[in-house]
Design an enzyme around this catalytic site. Structure first.
Site, PDB file in Angstrom:
ATOM      1  CG  ASP A  13      -1.961  -1.142   1.112  1.00  0.00           C
ATOM      2  OD1 ASP A  13      -2.320  -1.523  -0.023  1.00  0.00           O
ATOM      3  OD2 ASP A  13      -2.403  -1.647   2.154  1.00  0.00           O
ATOM      4  CG  ASP A  62      -7.431  -5.366  -2.997  1.00  0.00           C
ATOM      5  OD1 ASP A  62      -8.616  -5.644  -3.261  1.00  0.00           O
ATOM      6  OD2 ASP A  62      -7.077  -4.800  -1.950  1.00  0.00           O
ATOM      7  CE  LYS A  64     -11.333  -4.053  -1.433  1.00  0.00           C
ATOM      8  NZ  LYS A  64      -9.909  -3.633  -1.551  1.00  0.00           N
ATOM      9  CB  THR A  71     -17.822  -2.491 -17.762  1.00  0.00           C
ATOM     10  OG1 THR A  71     -18.557  -1.826 -18.797  1.00  0.00           O
ATOM     11  CG2 THR A  71     -16.656  -1.616 -17.337  1.00  0.00           C
ATOM     12  CB  THR A 122     -12.094  -5.816   7.244  1.00  0.00           C
ATOM     13  OG1 THR A 122     -11.104  -4.991   6.632  1.00  0.00           O
ATOM     14  CG2 THR A 122     -12.057  -7.201   6.630  1.00  0.00           C
ATOM     15  CD  GLN A 191      -8.304  -3.548   7.773  1.00  0.00           C
ATOM     16  OE1 GLN A 191      -9.457  -3.947   7.746  1.00  0.00           O
ATOM     17  NE2 GLN A 191      -7.611  -3.283   6.687  1.00  0.00           N
TER      18      GLN A 191
END
Length: 232
Positions: A13, A62, A64, A71, A122, A191
């Protein structure tokens, strides 16, 4: 065949390629896979996936995806052609969207990425779901979306470790990818529904996504080794 021998996925990240590769250079692709999320991919595009794969890492893309079926399916196809090991879409996009993604992968030849559905983030608690019109416990929504994902032919789910046990019982064929993993003594950060690595595996998780406890450690390689040792 994957070189990785553990269930650990390290979240890269970071805002830049340089920062991500600096961490990757300290990690062993036999001990972890890596996750490329929205910030890093938006900054670097497919170059970062190519660079990480060149170092021997399996890459979890990742992003999402969540859009109309065609699409989303085309985005999943593009990810597969990039050579990623895992890609995810939001289950809340619906059955037709997920099924379209499954179909487009089955029409390809060559290695296929794992197609994973995102259930409830989460960071979300019941009050957050109520704010978007779902006045139910997160666990209930997770189970609803899991049933939809299995019907669509998904390979697995992203879920909190707190939902893993119930999901494994209801859907044993689905592989469970769990973010929000914090080794004992780590800060929770943003989180909310979290467990330690050992607790998550015992609950039924198949893959564990770990970010800051490794990426922001003074010695990331040592932090990764400690997690792997905890799981041995």
């Amino acid at each position: 065949m994957s070189a990785c021998q553990t269930p650990v996925i390290v979240a890269l990240d970071f805002p830049t390629r340089e920062a991500a590769m600096r961490l990757a250079d300290q990690l062993d692709p036999k001990l972890c896979r890596v996750k490329v999320g929205k910030e890093l991919f938006t900054s670097c595009a497919s170059d970062i996936v190519e660079a990480l794969r060149g170092k021997g890492f399996d890459v979890f893309l990742d992003l999402k995806f969540h859009d109309i079926p065609n699409t989303t399916a085309m985005a999943v196809k593009a990810a597969a052609e990039m050579g990623v090991w895992m890609v995810n879409v939001h289950c809340s996009g619906g059955l037709r969207m997920m099924a379209a993604c499954r179909e487009v992968l089955e029409q390809r030849t060559g290695p296929q990425p794992l197609l994973i559905g995102v259930t409830v983030l989460t960071s979300m608690e019941r009050e957050d779901l109520a704010g978007i019109g779902l006045d139910i416990d997160p666990q209930v929504q997770v189970l609803r979306l899991a049933a939809l994902a299995e019907k669509a032919g998904m390979d697995g789910l992203v879920c909190s470790a707190l939902e893993a046990q119930a999901l494994k019982a209801a859907h044993p064929s689905l592989q469970l990818v769990t973010p929000g993993i914090r080794p004992a003594g780590s800060a929770q950060d943003d989180q909310r529904r979290i467990l330690t690595p050992r607790q998550a595996l015992d609950a039924g998780s198949d893959y564990l996504v770990i970010g800051r406890p490794i990426s922001q450690a003074a010695d990331p390689a040592k932090a990764l080794a400690a997690v792997v040792a905890e799981l041995a």
